[in-house]
Design a protein around this motif. Sequence first.
Motif, PDB file in Angstrom:
ATOM      1  N   ASP A  19      11.068 -72.745   0.368  1.00  0.00           N
ATOM      2  CA  ASP A  19      10.238 -71.885   1.220  1.00  0.00           C
ATOM      3  C   ASP A  19       8.989 -71.419   0.470  1.00  0.00           C
ATOM      4  O   ASP A  19       7.885 -71.379   1.033  1.00  0.00           O
ATOM      5  CB  ASP A  19      11.042 -70.666   1.687  1.00  0.00           C
TER       6      ASP A  19
ATOM      7  N   ASP B   1       7.783 -60.963   2.839  1.00  0.00           N
ATOM      8  CA  ASP B   1       9.196 -61.011   3.232  1.00  0.00           C
ATOM      9  C   ASP B   1      10.036 -61.706   2.161  1.00  0.00           C
ATOM     10  O   ASP B   1      11.198 -61.340   1.938  1.00  0.00           O
ATOM     11  CB  ASP B   1       9.348 -61.738   4.569  1.00  0.00           C
TER      12      ASP B   1
ATOM     13  N   ILE C 151       5.039 -72.161   1.496  1.00  0.00           N
ATOM     14  CA  ILE C 151       4.050 -71.101   1.701  1.00  0.00           C
ATOM     15  C   ILE C 151       2.840 -71.314   0.795  1.00  0.00           C
ATOM     16  O   ILE C 151       1.687 -71.183   1.219  1.00  0.00           O
ATOM     17  CB  ILE C 151       4.680 -69.714   1.447  1.00  0.00           C
TER      18      ILE C 151
ATOM     19  N   LYS D  58       4.808 -63.684   5.345  1.00  0.00           N
ATOM     20  CA  LYS D  58       5.941 -64.499   4.881  1.00  0.00           C
ATOM     21  C   LYS D  58       6.160 -64.301   3.382  1.00  0.00           C
ATOM     22  O   LYS D  58       7.297 -64.226   2.910  1.00  0.00           O
ATOM     23  CB  LYS D  58       5.687 -65.976   5.190  1.00  0.00           C
TER      24      LYS D  58
END
Length: 253
Positions: A167, A199, A171, A196
Amino acid sequence: MAYTVNTLAKLSGVSVRTLHYYDDIGLLKPAYLGDNNYRYYEEEQLLMLQQVLFYRELGFPLTDIQKIMSNDGFDKIEALLSHKLVLKQGLDRTQELIKTIDKTIAHLRGKTKMRDEEIYFGFNSEKQKNYEEELIASGKVIKAQIDESRERVKHWKKSDWDKYKNDHENINNAFAGAIERNLDPKSDEVQRLVRKHYDMIKAFWIPNKEQYIGLGIMYTEHPDFRKFYERFHPKFPEYLSKAMKIFAERELS
């Protein structure tokens, strides 16, 4: 022999985009421009690029590399000898890590029994400790937050870490694409990416406005973070830091 920027990119593994950026900031100028306005590089530039890559491998930020290599007293041979010494020290640590891997495999297969302290031979605990001390000293985090971070992930499995890494990579690639498209850091698309990113940070600890801004500043100032982020794009650290500051001032308290 002279090389075009595309040929040098293939030869060195450095992207055309990065070579253009090095030219723009004066770190690595081509030997000359041809009649077709193409950049051409000769042996002198190839050796200078090699120096840049060595310094990048050793964690130096581009600003420091530029200062070192533009110094009148810069000596390529002395620099290479220095690189060799540092890399030799790194090789010794790598060999310790390989031994630890072999011992752990033998231990898991029931062939030998590892002592508890052997499990961590070769790991740079001092470096991790320094990171934590820098964060605390800067006021970006407090010790309780570092302890909280350890607590949150202590039960993570390999699949959890693999997902986090994947992830994070996605990003960062999206941020690099935004830089290439000249998107303003305050644009909705970029700010959704920052959301994002925030988070993901929250999986470890929950930074407030000042701490999140401070984290972005550290991405630009700490050589290890610069080295990590600049592999996505040379302008990445400053771009991300600016986008994080905008997000923090809008969304955090």
